[in-house]
Design a protein around this motif. Structure first.
Motif, PDB file in Angstrom:
ATOM      1  N   THR A   1     -69.410 -37.505 -33.825  1.00 55.26           N
ATOM      2  CA  THR A   1     -67.963 -37.702 -33.910  1.00 55.26           C
ATOM      3  C   THR A   1     -67.341 -37.062 -32.681  1.00 55.26           C
ATOM      4  O   THR A   1     -67.453 -35.847 -32.487  1.00 55.26           O
ATOM      5  CB  THR A   1     -67.368 -37.057 -35.171  1.00 55.26           C
ATOM      6  OG1 THR A   1     -67.991 -37.615 -36.332  1.00 55.26           O
ATOM      7  CG2 THR A   1     -65.867 -37.290 -35.237  1.00 55.26           C
TER       8      THR A   1
ATOM      9  N   GLN B   1     -59.155 -35.501 -38.926  1.00 54.13           N
ATOM     10  CA  GLN B   1     -60.501 -35.841 -38.452  1.00 54.13           C
ATOM     11  C   GLN B   1     -61.406 -34.619 -38.514  1.00 54.13           C
ATOM     12  O   GLN B   1     -62.549 -34.690 -38.977  1.00 54.13           O
ATOM     13  CB  GLN B   1     -60.429 -36.363 -37.022  1.00 54.13           C
ATOM     14  CG  GLN B   1     -61.780 -36.768 -36.440  1.00 54.13           C
ATOM     15  CD  GLN B   1     -61.714 -36.965 -34.943  1.00 54.13           C
ATOM     16  OE1 GLN B   1     -61.058 -36.202 -34.236  1.00 54.13           O
ATOM     17  NE2 GLN B   1     -62.387 -38.005 -34.450  1.00 54.13           N
ATOM     18  N   ARG B   2     -60.898 -33.464 -38.063  1.00 56.09           N
ATOM     19  CA  ARG B   2     -61.700 -32.251 -38.105  1.00 56.09           C
ATOM     20  C   ARG B   2     -62.001 -31.842 -39.546  1.00 56.09           C
ATOM     21  O   ARG B   2     -63.098 -31.354 -39.844  1.00 56.09           O
ATOM     22  CB  ARG B   2     -60.987 -31.112 -37.362  1.00 56.09           C
ATOM     23  CG  ARG B   2     -60.867 -31.348 -35.882  1.00 56.09           C
ATOM     24  CD  ARG B   2     -60.818 -30.051 -35.085  1.00 56.09           C
ATOM     25  NE  ARG B   2     -59.760 -29.163 -35.508  1.00 56.09           N
ATOM     26  CZ  ARG B   2     -58.505 -29.228 -35.086  1.00 56.09           C
ATOM     27  NH1 ARG B   2     -58.152 -30.198 -34.252  1.00 56.09           N
ATOM     28  NH2 ARG B   2     -57.611 -28.358 -35.476  1.00 56.09           N
TER      29      ARG B   2
ATOM     30  N   THR C   1     -67.672 -33.059 -28.917  1.00 56.46           N
ATOM     31  CA  THR C   1     -68.418 -33.959 -29.800  1.00 56.46           C
ATOM     32  C   THR C   1     -69.155 -33.121 -30.835  1.00 56.46           C
ATOM     33  O   THR C   1     -69.751 -32.096 -30.494  1.00 56.46           O
ATOM     34  CB  THR C   1     -69.420 -34.814 -29.013  1.00 56.46           C
ATOM     35  OG1 THR C   1     -68.721 -35.646 -28.084  1.00 56.46           O
ATOM     36  CG2 THR C   1     -70.236 -35.699 -29.954  1.00 56.46           C
TER      37      THR C   1
ATOM     38  N   ALA D   1     -55.758 -35.823 -35.686  1.00 57.40           N
ATOM     39  CA  ALA D   1     -56.852 -34.998 -35.174  1.00 57.40           C
ATOM     40  C   ALA D   1     -57.230 -33.918 -36.177  1.00 57.40           C
ATOM     41  O   ALA D   1     -58.416 -33.622 -36.374  1.00 57.40           O
ATOM     42  CB  ALA D   1     -56.459 -34.374 -33.841  1.00 57.40           C
ATOM     43  N   LYS D   2     -56.234 -33.323 -36.824  1.00 54.70           N
ATOM     44  CA  LYS D   2     -56.516 -32.295 -37.830  1.00 54.70           C
ATOM     45  C   LYS D   2     -57.254 -32.891 -39.032  1.00 54.70           C
ATOM     46  O   LYS D   2     -58.187 -32.277 -39.566  1.00 54.70           O
ATOM     47  CB  LYS D   2     -55.214 -31.643 -38.274  1.00 54.70           C
ATOM     48  CG  LYS D   2     -54.541 -30.817 -37.190  1.00 54.70           C
ATOM     49  CD  LYS D   2     -53.216 -30.233 -37.660  1.00 54.70           C
ATOM     50  CE  LYS D   2     -52.548 -29.427 -36.554  1.00 54.70           C
ATOM     51  NZ  LYS D   2     -51.216 -28.910 -36.981  1.00 54.70           N
TER      52      LYS D   2
ATOM     53  N   TRP E   1     -55.603 -32.376 -30.003  1.00 55.68           N
ATOM     54  CA  TRP E   1     -56.043 -31.674 -31.202  1.00 55.68           C
ATOM     55  C   TRP E   1     -54.895 -31.163 -32.045  1.00 55.68           C
ATOM     56  O   TRP E   1     -55.105 -30.728 -33.182  1.00 55.68           O
ATOM     57  CB  TRP E   1     -56.954 -30.515 -30.805  1.00 55.68           C
ATOM     58  CG  TRP E   1     -56.373 -29.609 -29.758  1.00 55.68           C
ATOM     59  CD1 TRP E   1     -56.466 -29.768 -28.403  1.00 55.68           C
ATOM     60  CD2 TRP E   1     -55.619 -28.428 -29.960  1.00 55.68           C
ATOM     61  NE1 TRP E   1     -55.824 -28.756 -27.751  1.00 55.68           N
ATOM     62  CE2 TRP E   1     -55.282 -27.910 -28.680  1.00 55.68           C
ATOM     63  CE3 TRP E   1     -55.186 -27.740 -31.090  1.00 55.68           C
ATOM     64  CZ2 TRP E   1     -54.544 -26.754 -28.502  1.00 55.68           C
ATOM     65  CZ3 TRP E   1     -54.452 -26.571 -30.920  1.00 55.68           C
ATOM     66  CH2 TRP E   1     -54.128 -26.093 -29.638  1.00 55.68           C
TER      67      TRP E   1
ATOM     68  N   VAL F   1     -64.929 -33.973 -40.770  1.00 53.40           N
ATOM     69  CA  VAL F   1     -66.208 -33.513 -40.219  1.00 53.40           C
ATOM     70  C   VAL F   1     -66.611 -32.196 -40.872  1.00 53.40           C
ATOM     71  O   VAL F   1     -67.786 -31.975 -41.195  1.00 53.40           O
ATOM     72  CB  VAL F   1     -66.102 -33.361 -38.690  1.00 53.40           C
ATOM     73  CG1 VAL F   1     -67.395 -32.778 -38.128  1.00 53.40           C
ATOM     74  CG2 VAL F   1     -65.806 -34.697 -38.041  1.00 53.40           C
TER      75      VAL F   1
ATOM     76  N   LEU G   1     -64.245 -35.712 -31.119  1.00 61.00           N
ATOM     77  CA  LEU G   1     -62.967 -35.268 -31.652  1.00 61.00           C
ATOM     78  C   LEU G   1     -61.821 -35.724 -30.767  1.00 61.00           C
ATOM     79  O   LEU G   1     -61.929 -35.784 -29.538  1.00 61.00           O
ATOM     80  CB  LEU G   1     -62.947 -33.748 -31.785  1.00 61.00           C
ATOM     81  CG  LEU G   1     -63.971 -33.145 -32.760  1.00 61.00           C
ATOM     82  CD1 LEU G   1     -63.714 -31.662 -32.930  1.00 61.00           C
ATOM     83  CD2 LEU G   1     -63.937 -33.842 -34.108  1.00 61.00           C
ATOM     84  N   GLU G   2     -60.711 -36.051 -31.415  1.00 58.64           N
ATOM     85  CA  GLU G   2     -59.528 -36.514 -30.697  1.00 58.64           C
ATOM     86  C   GLU G   2     -59.092 -35.479 -29.668  1.00 58.64           C
ATOM     87  O   GLU G   2     -59.024 -34.286 -29.966  1.00 58.64           O
ATOM     88  CB  GLU G   2     -58.387 -36.770 -31.690  1.00 58.64           C
ATOM     89  CG  GLU G   2     -58.637 -37.914 -32.655  1.00 58.64           C
ATOM     90  CD  GLU G   2     -58.625 -39.256 -31.969  1.00 58.64           C
ATOM     91  OE1 GLU G   2     -57.987 -39.367 -30.895  1.00 58.64           O
ATOM     92  OE2 GLU G   2     -59.257 -40.197 -32.469  1.00 58.64           O
TER      93      GLU G   2
ATOM     94  N   LEU H   1     -66.150 -25.335 -38.272  1.00 59.52           N
ATOM     95  CA  LEU H   1     -65.498 -26.128 -37.239  1.00 59.52           C
ATOM     96  C   LEU H   1     -64.173 -25.495 -36.805  1.00 59.52           C
ATOM     97  O   LEU H   1     -63.186 -26.188 -36.574  1.00 59.52           O
ATOM     98  CB  LEU H   1     -65.281 -27.569 -37.714  1.00 59.52           C
ATOM     99  CG  LEU H   1     -65.191 -28.637 -36.610  1.00 59.52           C
ATOM    100  CD1 LEU H   1     -66.497 -28.709 -35.843  1.00 59.52           C
ATOM    101  CD2 LEU H   1     -64.853 -29.990 -37.185  1.00 59.52           C
TER     102      LEU H   1
END
Length: 475
Positions: free
Chosen positions: A76, A90-91, A68, A87-88, A82, A94, A78-79, A54
């Motif tokens: 998901t 969240q990544r 997405t 956001a970080k 970024w 995932v 993504l915000e 990712l």
């Protein structure tokens, strides 16, 4: 004015959109198709290389948006901001789902995947292009590091002549088309909502504002083919609105199911040392571009362990790999490996699957009826062999292969055997990596150094399918 951002692996301009919209040209076999774009090929290699981890920050800096990620069917979005900490995080969440670090969850996933394939992974994003158009990127991820991700690859048989496991993964992504949305682009176009399904509907017109760029490595290259087949042959997407670049793509159809496989606007880059492109169903959709592996590639890319034990193990295992020339022969070797595993303890099986550092998994393996599970897998492999070769695997061929494996394992042990086998399969197949690594991923190296050495070929329809090669660049 667009922001130019260069990919860390290939140096490709990640903000470029023109390479995907070139006029079609005559190919060596008398048809028309989009020309091979070195820029688009390198962008595809860059995206496939970073997707497994990712690593999409360079793409976001280059203006790609509305991202997405699909993992195992779950989406998901993504915000958009970024750079922020949420956001970080969240990544990172995932990314951990993609990688599957938890051994216990791997075992649970393996049990879940016994009947059907639901491990599909993809990244979808969009970039504005000239004259009010948009490039929609769908990158299908490869098999991954979770051992049960491999199960889909061995589900071959379907009545329609389409690889079953790859078809199930295609179904999974296709079922999400209405749920993959592009909110920033919808706002820009004064639309209340804009989904991938909406874009695909417009792509039926040659004047569509949207253009579909597909890419994928390994299993992802297989799903790319079947998804393109669905969109072009079943949903009516105009061929001029689609192009795809795959790397190490397996084949996806039998000879009688593939109608004009050469006509698809898809390209597949293959390393001749790589086993995976030889496997699958029988036929690739599109044009295969093969690099005949030479020492510069091997020195630059094959960074396997070079200690004495590892070298001896690889030498011992090479006779097994040399027998794996196509799908039926790979299935025979897999059946032989299952036969050998059936004679092992739970601890030895954990070692062979590289799970021996997880005591909980070993205890669970002891509790599971492994004999029954192995019998189920054997039945599936035999069905796959029937589909691929028209007959079950011959018992004497499996017994001969198993005898060779036992002989090697007596010399090396279970873990060195499986480790050496994995090394011989992994390094020619790699596309993921980091800029500055001592050894480059093989497919990134080919994209950077050997595009002019790629030899094109297509599948001639019929049974059995036959490859038709174009002239070598130096011919």
């Amino acid at each position: 004015m667009r922001r130019v951002v260069f990919g860390p692996m290939t140096g490709a301009d990640l903000s470029a959109t023109a390479p995907f919209q070139q006029p079609w040209e005559a190919d060596p076999w008398g048809g028309l198709r989009p020309p091979v774009s070195v820029e688009a090929l390198r962008m595809s290699a860059e995206l496939c290389s970073g997707s497994q981890n990712l690593r999409i920050t360079p793409w976001l800096r280059a203006g790609w948006r509305d991202v997405t990620v699909q993992v195992d069917g779950e989406l998901t979005a993504l915000e958009p901001d970024w750079r922020t900490l949420p956001a970080k995080l969240q990544r990172q969440l995932v990314r951990s789902k993609i990688r599957g670090y938890n051994p216990l969850s791997q075992l649970v996933g393996a049990i879940r995947e016994r009947e059907s394939s639901s491990t599909g992974k993809a990244i979808v994003m969009l970039h504005p292009a000239a004259e009010g158009r948009y490039i929609v990127s769908v990158c299908f991820l490869g098999t991954g590091t979770r051992f049960y991700d491999w199960f889909s690859n061995f589900r071959i048989s379907t009545p329609e002549g389409v690889h079953k496991g790859f078809k199930q993964l295609t179904d999974l992504f296709e079922g999400n088309e209405r749920h993959i949305t592009f909110p920033r682009t919808a706002k820009e176009l004064n639309l209340e909502r804009l989904s991938l399904a909406d874009m695909l509907t417009e792509m039926k017109s040659p004047n569509s504002r949207f253009f579909l760029w597909l890419s994928g490595h390994s299993q992802g290259g297989a799903v790319m083919q079947l998804y393109a087949h669905r969109k072009l042959r079943e949903d009516g997407v105009h061929p001029a609105n689609l192009v795809g670049y795959g790397f190490a793509s397996p084949s996806v159809m039998t000879g009688d199911a593939a109608v004009h496989p050469e006509s698809y606007p898809l390209y597949h880059v293959h390393n001749s040392d790589d086993l995976i492109p030889r496997c699958g169903a029988a036929v690739h959709l599109g044009v295969c571009l093969t690099y005949q592996a030479e020492e510069p590639l091997r020195r630059a890319c094959y960074g396997w362990p070079r200690d004495e034990e590892a070298v001896k193990a690889r030498i011992a295992v090479r006779p097994v790999v040399r027998q794996m020339t196509d799908t039926p022969s790979c299935i025979v070797q897999a059946l032989a490996f299952l036969a050998v595993l059936g004679e092992c303890t739970a601890s030895e099986i954990a070692q062979a699957l590289d799970l021996s550092d997880a005591p909980t998994v070993t205890r669970l393996l002891e509790a599971v009826d492994m004999k029954q599970l192995l019998r189920v897998l054997e039945g599936r492999l035999q069905a796959a062999h029937q589909s691929a070769a028209g007959a079950p695997a011959r018992p004497d061929s499996v017994a001969e292969a198993a005898a060779l494996m036992r002989q090697i394992i007596r010399q090396t042990g279970v873990k060195p055997f499986s480790g050496a086998l994995l090394q011989l399969l992994r390094y020619p197949h790699r596309i993921s990596g980091q800029a500055g690594d001592a050894f480059a991923p093989a497919y990134v190296w080919i994209a950077n150094h050997a595009v002019d050495r790629l030899i094109p070929s297509i599948w001639q329809p019929g049974l059995p399918p036959v490859r038709l090669y174009a002239a070598h660049p130096d011919a």
